[in-house]
Design a protein around this motif. Structure first.
Motif, PDB file in Angstrom:
ATOM      1  N   THR A 178       0.961  -1.149   0.076  1.00  0.00           N
ATOM      2  CA  THR A 178       0.018   0.019   0.029  1.00  0.00           C
ATOM      3  C   THR A 178       0.928   1.023   0.115  1.00  0.00           C
ATOM      4  O   THR A 178       1.832   1.255   0.699  1.00  0.00           O
ATOM      5  N   ILE A 179       0.492   2.165  -0.852  1.00  0.00           N
ATOM      6  CA  ILE A 179       1.334   3.692  -1.093  1.00  0.00           C
ATOM      7  C   ILE A 179       0.440   4.659  -0.886  1.00  0.00           C
ATOM      8  O   ILE A 179      -0.626   4.688  -1.449  1.00  0.00           O
ATOM      9  N   THR A 180       1.018   5.496  -0.039  1.00  0.00           N
ATOM     10  CA  THR A 180       0.207   6.923   0.196  1.00  0.00           C
ATOM     11  C   THR A 180       0.753   7.914  -0.635  1.00  0.00           C
ATOM     12  O   THR A 180       2.217   8.368  -0.568  1.00  0.00           O
ATOM     13  N   TYR A 181      -0.096   8.743  -1.532  1.00  0.00           N
ATOM     14  CA  TYR A 181       0.647  10.093  -2.268  1.00  0.00           C
ATOM     15  C   TYR A 181       0.659  11.143  -1.285  1.00  0.00           C
ATOM     16  O   TYR A 181      -0.326  11.477  -0.715  1.00  0.00           O
ATOM     17  N   LEU A 182       1.774  11.749  -1.296  1.00  0.00           N
ATOM     18  CA  LEU A 182       1.966  13.077  -0.277  1.00  0.00           C
ATOM     19  C   LEU A 182       2.019  14.411  -0.919  1.00  0.00           C
ATOM     20  O   LEU A 182       2.166  15.390  -0.295  1.00  0.00           O
ATOM     21  N   GLY A 183       1.993  14.347  -2.244  1.00  0.00           N
ATOM     22  CA  GLY A 183       2.273  15.631  -2.860  1.00  0.00           C
ATOM     23  C   GLY A 183       3.494  15.639  -3.838  1.00  0.00           C
ATOM     24  O   GLY A 183       4.138  14.868  -4.167  1.00  0.00           O
ATOM     25  N   LYS A 184       3.642  17.039  -4.200  1.00  0.00           N
ATOM     26  CA  LYS A 184       4.850  17.427  -5.005  1.00  0.00           C
ATOM     27  C   LYS A 184       5.885  17.967  -4.054  1.00  0.00           C
ATOM     28  O   LYS A 184       5.645  18.807  -3.201  1.00  0.00           O
ATOM     29  N   GLU A 185       7.344  17.669  -4.449  1.00  0.00           N
ATOM     30  CA  GLU A 185       8.419  18.220  -3.609  1.00  0.00           C
ATOM     31  C   GLU A 185       9.788  18.231  -4.361  1.00  0.00           C
ATOM     32  O   GLU A 185       9.940  17.353  -5.160  1.00  0.00           O
ATOM     33  N   GLN A 186      10.430  19.266  -4.163  1.00  0.00           N
ATOM     34  CA  GLN A 186      11.751  19.265  -4.946  1.00  0.00           C
ATOM     35  C   GLN A 186      12.630  18.393  -3.979  1.00  0.00           C
ATOM     36  O   GLN A 186      12.654  18.652  -2.785  1.00  0.00           O
ATOM     37  N   VAL A 187      13.521  17.746  -4.569  1.00  0.00           N
ATOM     38  CA  VAL A 187      14.403  16.855  -3.882  1.00  0.00           C
ATOM     39  C   VAL A 187      15.790  16.894  -4.646  1.00  0.00           C
ATOM     40  O   VAL A 187      15.816  16.751  -5.692  1.00  0.00           O
ATOM     41  N   LYS A 188      16.809  16.721  -3.790  1.00  0.00           N
ATOM     42  CA  LYS A 188      18.291  16.649  -4.548  1.00  0.00           C
ATOM     43  C   LYS A 188      18.713  15.232  -4.406  1.00  0.00           C
ATOM     44  O   LYS A 188      18.667  14.622  -3.388  1.00  0.00           O
ATOM     45  N   CYS A 189      19.417  14.902  -5.460  1.00  0.00           N
ATOM     46  CA  CYS A 189      19.979  13.545  -5.574  1.00  0.00           C
ATOM     47  C   CYS A 189      21.374  14.072  -6.152  1.00  0.00           C
ATOM     48  O   CYS A 189      21.788  14.856  -6.295  1.00  0.00           O
ATOM     49  N   GLY A 190      22.062  12.638  -6.495  1.00  0.00           N
ATOM     50  CA  GLY A 190      23.373  12.727  -7.072  1.00  0.00           C
ATOM     51  C   GLY A 190      23.605  13.497  -8.521  1.00  0.00           C
ATOM     52  O   GLY A 190      24.591  13.821  -8.900  1.00  0.00           O
ATOM     53  N   LEU A 191      22.504  13.507  -9.131  1.00  0.00           N
ATOM     54  CA  LEU A 191      22.317  14.125 -10.556  1.00  0.00           C
ATOM     55  C   LEU A 191      21.658  15.651 -10.506  1.00  0.00           C
ATOM     56  O   LEU A 191      21.366  16.003 -11.408  1.00  0.00           O
ATOM     57  N   ASN A 200       4.653   7.572  -0.080  1.00  0.00           N
ATOM     58  CA  ASN A 200       4.979   6.831   1.458  1.00  0.00           C
ATOM     59  C   ASN A 200       4.584   5.214   1.359  1.00  0.00           C
ATOM     60  O   ASN A 200       3.450   5.127   1.776  1.00  0.00           O
ATOM     61  N   PRO A 201       5.444   4.279   0.862  1.00  0.00           N
ATOM     62  CA  PRO A 201       4.957   3.128   0.977  1.00  0.00           C
ATOM     63  C   PRO A 201       5.019   2.459   2.226  1.00  0.00           C
ATOM     64  O   PRO A 201       5.716   3.002   3.056  1.00  0.00           O
ATOM     65  N   THR A 202       4.014   1.532   2.689  1.00  0.00           N
ATOM     66  CA  THR A 202       3.912   0.962   3.943  1.00  0.00           C
ATOM     67  C   THR A 202       5.284  -0.162   4.055  1.00  0.00           C
ATOM     68  O   THR A 202       5.566  -0.656   2.988  1.00  0.00           O
ATOM     69  N   ILE A 203       5.674  -0.182   5.241  1.00  0.00           N
ATOM     70  CA  ILE A 203       6.739  -1.194   5.653  1.00  0.00           C
ATOM     71  C   ILE A 203       6.318  -1.877   6.802  1.00  0.00           C
ATOM     72  O   ILE A 203       5.355  -1.517   7.546  1.00  0.00           O
TER      73      ILE A 203
END
Length: 258
Positions: A178-191, A200-203
């Motif tokens: 089950t996965i919950t959609y939390l909206g849009k967001e800017q995020v930084k990665c290696g590229l 937000n996937p459940t664990i």
């Protein structure tokens, strides 16, 4: 660490994007020749690296052509002394429906070894694995085919806190994520920094995850729909999966310009 932790983390990070009930877009988001690499970090330390490749397959399934997706996951540096991992996974999928035909894995995690071969017969609705045969209906994936199918799902109608389900086969049965959609967001990665969709996937709590551990996943908000980062809380510390390399993409990556 619990055996299979690399496989389970890959499953939740790569497959935990969208639900199989949603409609697939007509245009496929990837192509043969694509190669992407992720680095897994524990705090400031590089723990593991995963590379995934897409290529045309000479092998046919049920008389139909297929794409081969191959993933390799290895621990790095001192983590080889703590818990050495040498895993390989591959799936063959229909290039149009993106449903899996055949999946195999070879896992070497510490002193644990496991191999599996899984066939998806969509005509009879039967999954055949080393552990037996399993009837199914609807769409069911292995984690690699789930990841690539998920990148092609129409998410235009999603609203914040919408919950989605995806079914996958792993080792000895069909499970639901089950996965919950939390909206849009800017995020930084290696590229670089990207405009993303956040999920937000459940664990399941256990020897690795706390009862209230959270897993967050960021997917590029463009035609590529590539997961660029995942963050999961552990009983001690946290793991971050970061996109470090991407080539052969069908569409150019568009990092945010500063």
């Amino acid at each position: 660490m619990k055996k299979y932790y690399i496989a389970l983390l890959l499953l939740t990070c790569f497959a935990g994007a969208y639900a199989q009930e949603a409609e697939k877009t007509e245009e496929v988001a990837f192509q043969a020749g694509e190669q992407i690499t992720y680095k897994l970090k524990y705090g400031i330390f590089s723990a593991a690296e995963t590379t995934i490749k897409v290529e045309n397959s000479e092998q046919k399934f049920f008389g139909k052509p297929a794409l081969r997706i191959h993933a390799v996951a290895n621990t790095l540096g001192t983590f080889n002394l703590l818990f050495k991992v040498r895993n390989q996974y591959q799936t063959f999928i229909d290039p149009h429906t993106l449903l899996p035909y055949y999946y195999s894995e070879e896992r070497k995690e510490g002193g644990y070894k496991h191999a599996d071969k899984v066939t998806f017969d969509h005509t009879t609705g039967t999954i055949s694995a080393n552990s037996g045969k399993y009837p199914y209906s609807g769409n069911v994936f292995d984690f690699l085919s789930a990841y690539y199918f998920a990148r092609n799902v129409d998410v235009s109608g999603l609203k914040i806190n919408d919950k989605l389900d995806m079914r996958y086969f792993l080792e000895d049965g069909i499970h639901t994520l089950t996965i919950t959609y939390l909206g849009k967001e800017q995020v930084k990665c290696g590229l670089g920094t990207f405009n993303c969709l956040k999920f937000n996937p459940t664990i399941i709590p256990g020897r690795i995850f706390r009862k209230n551990s959270k897993l967050y996943l960021w997917i590029t908000d463009d035609k590529n729909r590539i997961p660029v980062k995942a963050h999961v809380e552990l009983i001690v510390g946290s793991l971050v999966m970061d996109l470090t390399q991407a080539s052969g993409l069908k569409y150019a990556l568009n990092p945010v310009k500063k």
